[in-house]
Design a protein around this motif. Structure first.
Motif, PDB file in Angstrom:
ATOM      1  N   LEU A  21       3.770  -3.776   9.649  1.00  0.00           N
ATOM      2  CA  LEU A  21       5.148  -3.293   9.707  1.00  0.00           C
ATOM      3  C   LEU A  21       5.900  -3.965  10.853  1.00  0.00           C
ATOM      4  N   LYS A  56      -1.055   9.769   4.610  1.00  0.00           N
ATOM      5  CA  LYS A  56       0.389   9.848   4.778  1.00  0.00           C
ATOM      6  C   LYS A  56       0.882   8.780   5.745  1.00  0.00           C
ATOM      7  N   VAL A  57       0.119   8.564   6.820  1.00  0.00           N
ATOM      8  CA  VAL A  57       0.462   7.502   7.770  1.00  0.00           C
ATOM      9  C   VAL A  57       0.459   6.153   7.062  1.00  0.00           C
ATOM     10  N   ASN A  58      -0.590   5.889   6.287  1.00  0.00           N
ATOM     11  CA  ASN A  58      -0.681   4.616   5.562  1.00  0.00           C
ATOM     12  C   ASN A  58       0.436   4.471   4.527  1.00  0.00           C
ATOM     13  N   GLU A  59       0.795   5.574   3.881  1.00  0.00           N
ATOM     14  CA  GLU A  59       1.868   5.526   2.891  1.00  0.00           C
ATOM     15  C   GLU A  59       3.199   5.142   3.545  1.00  0.00           C
ATOM     16  N   ILE A  60       3.453   5.677   4.713  1.00  0.00           N
ATOM     17  CA  ILE A  60       4.701   5.378   5.433  1.00  0.00           C
ATOM     18  C   ILE A  60       4.728   3.932   5.908  1.00  0.00           C
ATOM     19  N   LEU A  61       3.601   3.451   6.427  1.00  0.00           N
ATOM     20  CA  LEU A  61       3.568   2.145   7.076  1.00  0.00           C
ATOM     21  C   LEU A  61       3.322   0.979   6.127  1.00  0.00           C
ATOM     22  N   SER A  62       2.620   1.221   5.024  1.00  0.00           N
ATOM     23  CA  SER A  62       2.197   0.130   4.134  1.00  0.00           C
ATOM     24  C   SER A  62       3.266  -0.231   3.111  1.00  0.00           C
ATOM     25  N   THR A  63       3.111  -1.413   2.517  1.00  0.00           N
ATOM     26  CA  THR A  63       3.991  -1.826   1.427  1.00  0.00           C
ATOM     27  C   THR A  63       3.672  -1.034   0.169  1.00  0.00           C
ATOM     28  N   SER A 114       3.939   7.882  -6.337  1.00  0.00           N
ATOM     29  CA  SER A 114       5.185   7.979  -5.582  1.00  0.00           C
ATOM     30  C   SER A 114       5.797   6.581  -5.521  1.00  0.00           C
ATOM     31  N   LYS A 117       5.566   4.653  -3.179  1.00  0.00           N
ATOM     32  CA  LYS A 117       4.617   3.811  -2.456  1.00  0.00           C
ATOM     33  C   LYS A 117       3.224   3.801  -3.078  1.00  0.00           C
TER      34      LYS A 117
END
Length: 340
Positions: free
Chosen positions: A104, A124-131, A142, A144
């Protein structure tokens, strides 16, 4: 030439990305393998990825502080440095928050392939940060999150990629379907911190000793606590999946190898405590059983007394081959979709 970085923290992840990394390298990609200095993983990496540039990124000594600092903070900083120095175009991982944060920051796409929705916080952290995150159909989609129709172990256990070799049994003087394959994980990793340590060891004396036992032991400091006639395997283990394939029964306190056994068509018992949706897919198909802790004793002994139905092994694997995605083709298509 495109530069791709793959993060590997565990032998199961090494196997997940082994075929896709070779495919990409064969197509002219520069594939860089980053790995966590944990247990026997560095030695296994050297054996399995001899033609790749492999870089140690962070470490884990089993303590919560080491997992946080060496396994997360230090790794994030190292990843940022590597991404910039190597001019990385895209990254792959299986649940790597440090790499996600680094990607990111560096504005590099990260695709993650995972099958553990129970770890809601880190997911959830990975979902927010990842492509993008890719899961089996055991979690809601979702913007993502997308699905692949298989389990990640299928990337290297599908009949399209794995052919069992009975010659590996000669080293141990074993006959096909005449022994038990056992995997004992350590509870010093993050996934198993809440699990009792040495589960199989605690019940080993109550298991039917009329069969040879092959033991894959993560924490070698407890090897003397197992029955003296059990055969201890030393990493890197030559063709471990052929050893599993020809076993009469696979018993594992870790979820990954329990799933591997079932996907190889072997009667498999998971004796750990984790309730996992990925496991449930196989339990619902009747090819994996879950008996936590001492509840596994009777089913193990019963399975050893039952007749081996080797003819069902190929049927199980053929059915999965017809119904499931080719995981490597799926990953390659997604990589080409998200590359700049």
């Amino acid at each position: 030439m495109k530069n791709i970085l793959i993060d590997i923290k565990h032998p199961a992840q090494l196997n997940l990305f082994k075929n896709i990394s070779k495919n990409l390298q064969g197509q002219g990609w520069n594939v860089i393998i980053c790995y966590l200095d944990r247990g026997k993983l560095p030695k296994i990496i050297q054996k399995e990825y001899p033609s790749f540039e492999c870089i140690k990124v962070g470490s884990s000594r089993g303590t919560k502080w080491s997992i946080f600092w060496d396994g997360n903070v230090v790794r994030t900083a190292d990843f940022i440095k590597i991404i910039k120095e190597k001019k990385i175009d895209l990254c792959l991982a299986a649940s790597s928050a440090p790499l996600a944060l680094a990607c990111l920051y560096c504005k590099v796409p990260l695709l993650q392939f995972y099958d553990d929705p129970e770890r809601k916080g880190i997911n959830k952290v990975n979902e927010i940060l990842s492509t993008k995150l890719f899961f089996p159909p055991i979690i809601k989609k979702s913007s993502k999150i997308e699905w692949f129709n298989c389990l990640k172990e299928w990337s290297y256990l599908s009949p399209s990629y794995f052919k069992a070799n009975p010659a590996v049994l000669d080293k141990f003087g074993l006959k096909p379907y005449g022994y038990v394959f056992v995997r004992e994980v350590s509870n010093k990793s993050f996934n198993y911190y809440n699990q009792m340590d040495a589960i199989v060891c605690s019940i080993s004396s109550q298991l039917d000793q009329n069969f040879p036992f092959l033991l894959s032991l993560e924490d070698k400091t407890i090897k003397d606590k197992f029955p003296s006639n059990w055969i201890l395997l030393e990493e890197p283990i030559e063709d471990i999946h052929s050893l599993i394939y020809y076993s009469k029964l696979t018993v594992s306190s870790g979820d990954s190898m329990a799933r591997e056994g079932s996907m190889l068509g072997v009667p498999s018992i998971y004796c750990g405590i984790r309730e996992m949706k990925a496991n449930q897919l196989l339990i619902d198909r009747g090819i994996l059983e879950h008996y936590p802790l001492e509840n596994a004793i009777a089913p193990i002994n019963s399975s050893l007394q039952s007749e081996t139905k080797a003819h069902l092994q190929d049927k199980i694997r053929e059915d999965l081959l017809l119904e499931w995605d080719d995981m490597n083709t799926f990953m390659e298509n997604k990589i080409k979709q998200y590359i700049k």
